[in-house]
Scaffold this motif. Sequence first.
Motif, PDB file in Angstrom:
ATOM      1  N   ASN A   1      55.622  30.550  40.334  1.00  0.00           N
ATOM      2  CA  ASN A   1      56.466  31.756  40.322  1.00  0.00           C
ATOM      3  C   ASN A   1      56.125  32.691  41.104  1.00  0.00           C
ATOM      4  O   ASN A   1      56.845  33.244  41.861  1.00  0.00           O
ATOM      5  N   ALA A   2      54.960  33.076  41.531  1.00  0.00           N
ATOM      6  CA  ALA A   2      54.595  34.233  42.120  1.00  0.00           C
ATOM      7  C   ALA A   2      54.941  33.792  43.747  1.00  0.00           C
ATOM      8  O   ALA A   2      55.102  34.526  44.605  1.00  0.00           O
ATOM      9  N   ARG A   3      54.430  32.578  43.998  1.00  0.00           N
ATOM     10  CA  ARG A   3      54.692  31.967  45.495  1.00  0.00           C
ATOM     11  C   ARG A   3      56.208  32.039  45.546  1.00  0.00           C
ATOM     12  O   ARG A   3      56.666  32.628  46.717  1.00  0.00           O
TER      13      ARG A   3
ATOM     14  N   ILE B   1      41.477  35.152  43.162  1.00  0.00           N
ATOM     15  CA  ILE B   1      41.386  36.602  43.420  1.00  0.00           C
ATOM     16  C   ILE B   1      42.219  36.405  44.818  1.00  0.00           C
ATOM     17  O   ILE B   1      43.052  37.671  44.958  1.00  0.00           O
ATOM     18  N   THR B   2      42.160  35.879  45.819  1.00  0.00           N
ATOM     19  CA  THR B   2      42.857  36.052  46.811  1.00  0.00           C
ATOM     20  C   THR B   2      44.348  36.020  46.735  1.00  0.00           C
ATOM     21  O   THR B   2      45.134  36.921  47.094  1.00  0.00           O
ATOM     22  N   LEU B   3      44.969  34.967  45.707  1.00  0.00           N
ATOM     23  CA  LEU B   3      46.258  35.042  45.418  1.00  0.00           C
ATOM     24  C   LEU B   3      46.721  36.290  44.642  1.00  0.00           C
ATOM     25  O   LEU B   3      47.919  36.867  45.250  1.00  0.00           O
ATOM     26  N   ALA B   4      46.011  36.622  43.790  1.00  0.00           N
ATOM     27  CA  ALA B   4      46.267  37.984  43.100  1.00  0.00           C
ATOM     28  C   ALA B   4      46.481  39.056  43.819  1.00  0.00           C
ATOM     29  O   ALA B   4      47.401  40.090  43.636  1.00  0.00           O
TER      30      ALA B   4
ATOM     31  N   VAL C   1      45.186  38.484  37.935  1.00  0.00           N
ATOM     32  CA  VAL C   1      44.633  37.243  37.492  1.00  0.00           C
ATOM     33  C   VAL C   1      45.296  36.666  36.325  1.00  0.00           C
ATOM     34  O   VAL C   1      45.574  35.435  36.042  1.00  0.00           O
ATOM     35  N   ASP C   2      45.253  37.219  35.390  1.00  0.00           N
ATOM     36  CA  ASP C   2      45.608  37.042  34.091  1.00  0.00           C
ATOM     37  C   ASP C   2      47.157  36.613  34.234  1.00  0.00           C
ATOM     38  O   ASP C   2      47.570  35.703  33.628  1.00  0.00           O
ATOM     39  N   TYR C   3      47.954  37.193  35.080  1.00  0.00           N
ATOM     40  CA  TYR C   3      49.421  36.639  35.360  1.00  0.00           C
ATOM     41  C   TYR C   3      49.131  35.468  35.932  1.00  0.00           C
ATOM     42  O   TYR C   3      50.057  34.552  35.485  1.00  0.00           O
ATOM     43  N   LEU C   4      48.661  35.125  37.003  1.00  0.00           N
ATOM     44  CA  LEU C   4      48.516  33.915  37.618  1.00  0.00           C
ATOM     45  C   LEU C   4      48.083  32.971  36.583  1.00  0.00           C
ATOM     46  O   LEU C   4      48.436  31.504  36.869  1.00  0.00           O
TER      47      LEU C   4
END
Length: 72
Positions: A9-11, A48-51, A58-61
């Motif tokens: 979703n974030a991507r 961590i990198t993606l957040a 990170v909790d969302y991911l």
Amino acid sequence: MPIYPNIKNARMAKNLSQKDTAELLNMAQQQYMRYETGQREIPVHHLITLAKYYGVTVDYLLGLTDEQGNPS
């Protein structure tokens, strides 16, 4: 196996392809795809990198919350 729906979703919210994200993480697209599909666990350093890159927690991911939050 864990599934991380919010990584995809974030991507997609940033209009990035799996290949774009894989390049950010310095890996092959197929390897990154396995994170999105839950075939492999995602390492903490990649989370961590993606957040940081997406501006979410990170909790969302990890799907622990629906709140994207603001990472520290």
